[in-house]
Design a protein around this motif. Structure first.
Motif, PDB file in Angstrom:
ATOM      1  N   SER A 218       0.822  -1.220   0.000  1.00 16.45           N
ATOM      2  CA  SER A 218       0.000   0.000   0.000  1.00 16.45           C
ATOM      3  C   SER A 218       0.855   1.269   0.000  1.00 16.45           C
ATOM      4  O   SER A 218       0.312   2.368  -0.095  1.00 16.45           O
ATOM      5  N   PHE A 219       2.164   1.120   0.097  1.00 16.78           N
ATOM      6  CA  PHE A 219       3.133   2.226  -0.040  1.00 16.78           C
ATOM      7  C   PHE A 219       4.497   1.560  -0.111  1.00 16.78           C
ATOM      8  O   PHE A 219       4.628   0.378   0.270  1.00 16.78           O
ATOM      9  N   PRO A 220       5.523   2.259  -0.599  1.00 18.01           N
ATOM     10  CA  PRO A 220       6.838   1.607  -0.689  1.00 18.01           C
ATOM     11  C   PRO A 220       7.298   1.122   0.690  1.00 18.01           C
ATOM     12  O   PRO A 220       7.228   1.866   1.675  1.00 18.01           O
ATOM     13  N   THR A 259      -3.625  -1.970   4.534  1.00 17.57           N
ATOM     14  CA  THR A 259      -3.159  -2.205   5.902  1.00 17.57           C
ATOM     15  C   THR A 259      -1.899  -1.355   6.075  1.00 17.57           C
ATOM     16  O   THR A 259      -1.282  -0.947   5.086  1.00 17.57           O
ATOM     17  N   ASP A 260      -1.503  -1.102   7.316  1.00 19.24           N
ATOM     18  CA  ASP A 260      -0.317  -0.269   7.581  1.00 19.24           C
ATOM     19  C   ASP A 260       0.200  -0.611   8.979  1.00 19.24           C
ATOM     20  O   ASP A 260      -0.425  -0.231   9.972  1.00 19.24           O
ATOM     21  N   HIS A 261       1.278  -1.377   9.031  1.00 19.73           N
ATOM     22  CA  HIS A 261       1.844  -1.783  10.332  1.00 19.73           C
ATOM     23  C   HIS A 261       3.340  -1.517  10.370  1.00 19.73           C
ATOM     24  O   HIS A 261       4.010  -1.597   9.343  1.00 19.73           O
ATOM     25  N   GLY A 342      -0.909   9.234  14.188  1.00 16.79           N
ATOM     26  CA  GLY A 342      -1.579   8.397  13.201  1.00 16.79           C
ATOM     27  C   GLY A 342      -2.405   9.167  12.204  1.00 16.79           C
ATOM     28  O   GLY A 342      -2.484  10.397  12.237  1.00 16.79           O
ATOM     29  N   HIS A 343      -3.016   8.394  11.318  1.00 20.75           N
ATOM     30  CA  HIS A 343      -3.777   8.953  10.192  1.00 20.75           C
ATOM     31  C   HIS A 343      -4.946   8.027   9.910  1.00 20.75           C
ATOM     32  O   HIS A 343      -4.972   6.882  10.380  1.00 20.75           O
ATOM     33  N   ASN A 344      -5.896   8.502   9.139  1.00 16.38           N
ATOM     34  CA  ASN A 344      -6.988   7.631   8.700  1.00 16.38           C
ATOM     35  C   ASN A 344      -6.444   6.601   7.722  1.00 16.38           C
ATOM     36  O   ASN A 344      -5.485   6.857   6.978  1.00 16.38           O
ATOM     37  N   ASP A 348      -6.804   4.509   0.831  1.00 17.61           N
ATOM     38  CA  ASP A 348      -5.420   4.979   0.785  1.00 17.61           C
ATOM     39  C   ASP A 348      -4.789   4.695   2.137  1.00 17.61           C
ATOM     40  O   ASP A 348      -5.474   4.727   3.159  1.00 17.61           O
ATOM     41  N   CYS A 349      -3.474   4.484   2.105  1.00 16.37           N
ATOM     42  CA  CYS A 349      -2.785   4.317   3.387  1.00 16.37           C
ATOM     43  C   CYS A 349      -2.955   5.595   4.209  1.00 16.37           C
ATOM     44  O   CYS A 349      -3.355   5.536   5.370  1.00 16.37           O
ATOM     45  N   HIS A 350      -2.622   6.731   3.636  1.00 15.35           N
ATOM     46  CA  HIS A 350      -2.991   8.016   4.272  1.00 15.35           C
ATOM     47  C   HIS A 350      -4.323   8.394   3.646  1.00 15.35           C
ATOM     48  O   HIS A 350      -4.381   9.051   2.607  1.00 15.35           O
TER      49      HIS A 350
HETATM   50  N1  GLY Z   1       3.745   4.108   6.213  1.00 14.47           N
HETATM   51  C1  GLY Z   1       3.532   5.439   6.379  1.00 14.47           C
HETATM   52  C2  GLY Z   1       2.892   5.684   7.665  1.00 14.47           C
HETATM   53  O1  GLY Z   1       2.911   4.846   8.532  1.00 14.47           O
HETATM   54  O2  GLY Z   1       2.300   6.692   7.845  1.00 14.47           O
END
Ligand code: GLY
Ligand code: MN
Ligand code: MN
Length: 475
Positions: A218-220, A259-261, A342-344, A348-350
């Motif tokens: 979802s992002f590099p 997802t973002d971990h 954090g972010h929503n 999108d990841c962000h």
């Molecule tokens: N991967 C970017 C972030 O955690 O915001």
């Protein structure tokens, strides 16, 4: 795609918020990276996915909330297209799939927009972020390219944010299911965190686990033994004992939910006492947020709670000093956590960052963004509501250049023990990131199982990999 009715309902809710309006949506095109036919993997625009679900290039759509008519602009595929990329439903069938009233050929979009402008109607669109979309909108609307973004519609942005920031059950189910692949990405990295393995090896393995989930990252991927550099995409180091491996990575589900971990693993599978001390502080900050985030709570207060936990923890190990409230007010924690809590998270990841961070994460209640290092980077400050999905990602980093700058300026000198900090300049950084679903009575970490997070859990996972995974890589 979700069910047809999902998209019809979303567009109806948008129309209720934007009566008597002409709303224009341009889907993404294929994007070349070094010559026209050598393309990046196609990624549809998230607004287009949200409202129409159609996941192919070459599409645009108009919703006329005055007449109630929705139109897809799409072309039927040619025999050449079928030969190169395979068969595809007709434009009419794709419109039906998304519950769109009618399909017209792509070229008729110019006429439809020209007629609307000639009759004095405002054309609402969200801010484009790709060059070709900017050029297309400029041509359609008779604007210079440089004027397009500033002419985006704030009322449309606000309406879309109000919808997308609260996830529907089908979105929550999709995200929940996909967390299992995030789990696999991070446990695979932990098992590979041993001396002699390279950052590239681990990054490739994390990528592979993402691909197995049916989507891409979802992002590099951030995969580095220099975790103090926040967006480190170099992958040039071999792992050596004594270092910490920080991996921040997420994957997209088949419907493109992210997802973002982040996890941080000691190379060799054993934390040193010094690493464990700092790790426990970051974990306590992460846990404090997960325990207190709930409907009605401002996420900015969760940022400050994490900072307070970090200040207390760093005072206990002699790196910070003084009154905790005063240190918090002065922004002293920003030296160690120069980013937001954090972010929503969503398509999108962000999530929705292309709409403008302040329109997503700030409102009349929050007031404007802070200018302090750290708090000023907070993307989501708003009061939480059930159905929000946000990341909880505190960190502690020792950035030698930043330490030197603050020390030379005497910045927050009442709260920071710069002499003791000298010996931490080779430490690196630690971040622990989970994805939280805000529920009616609190929140929970998404996914069936939390990715190993306590020092004992991380060590146990890393030690599992002393044999089989590394053998696979070195064969
Ligand atoms: N991967 C970017 C972030 O955690 O915001
Ligand atoms: Mn992340
Ligand atoms: Mn994140």
């Amino acid at each position: 795609m979700f069910s047809t009715i999902t998209y019809v309902r979303r567009r109806q809710r948008l129309a209720d918020l934007m009566p008597d309006s002409l709303l224009l949506f341009i889907g993404n095109e294929n994007s070349p990276f070094n010559y026209p036919s050598n393309e990046y993997r196609f990624r549809q625009d998230s607004t287009f996915l949200y409202l129409f679900g159609l996941d192919t290039p070459g599409l645009a759509a108009i919703i006329d909330t005055a007449s109630g008519l929705s139109t897809l602009f799409a072309d039927d595929v040619t025999m050449d297209d079928i030969v190169w990329t395979g068969p595809m439903p007709s434009a009419d069938d794709r419109a039906k799939l998304a519950g769109i009233d009618r399909a017209l050929p792509s070229k008729s979009l110019d006429d439809v927009v020209a007629r609307a402008l000639a009759s004095g109607r405002k054309v609402h669109f969200v801010p484009p972020y790709r060059g070709e979309t900017i050029v297309r909108l400029a041509d359609l609307l008779g604007l210079k390219s440089a004027q397009v973004v500033q002419n985006a519609s704030e009322s449309l942005i606000r309406a879309l944010v109000s919808l997308r920031i609260v996830k529907e059950q089908c979105e929550i189910d999709e995200m929940e299911r996909h967390m299992a692949f995030g789990y696999n990405m991070h446990t695979a990295a932990m098992r590979l965190a041993h001396e002699g393995v390279s950052e590239t090896d681990i990054m490739a393995r994390v990528d592979y686990e993402a691909l197995r989930g049916g989507g891409v990252v979802s992002f590099p991927i951030i995969c580095t033994v220099n975790g103090e550099t926040l967006h480190n995409h170099g992958y040039i180091h071999d792992l050596t004992n004594g270092k910490l491996l920080l991996v921040d990575a997420g994957c997209e589900s088949p419907n493109h939910y992210a997802t973002d971990h982040t996890r941080t693993t000691p190379v060799g599978g054993r934390f040193s006492n010094r690493q464990r001390e700092i790790y426990e502080i970051v974990l306590a900050a992460n846990d404090a947020v997960a325990k207190n985030a709930a409907p009605g709570v401002f996420y900015r207060d969760m940022h400050q709670l994490a900072c307070r936990t970090i200040i207390e923890g760093l005072k206990a190990v002699g790196i910070m000093t003084g009154d905790t409230d005063e240190a918090l007010q002065a922004g002293a924690a920003g030296l160690f956590m120069p980013h937001g809590i954090g972010h929503n998270l969503g398509l999108d990841c962000h999530d929705m960052e292309n709409y403008g961070e302040n329109l997503v994460g700030y409102d009349e209640e929050t007031g404007p963004r802070s200018s302090q290092l750290g708090l000023g980077s907070l993307r989501m400050a708003k009061r939480l509501v059930a159905g929000n999905v946000v990341t909880d990602e505190p960190g502690i980093y020792f950035i030698p250049e930043l330490i030197d700058r603050w020390k030379a300026a005497g910045h927050c000198a009442d709260f920071i023990n710069f002499r003791r900090l000298e010996s931490y300049k080779d430490f690196g950084g630690i971040r622990i990131e989970d994805d939280l679903l805000i529920t009616p009575d609190g929140c929970r970490i998404m996914g069936e199982k939390r990715i190993p997070a306590t020092p004992a859990e991380v060590e146990a996972e890393a030690l599992k990999g002393r044999t089989e995974d590394r053998d696979i890589l070195t064969q």
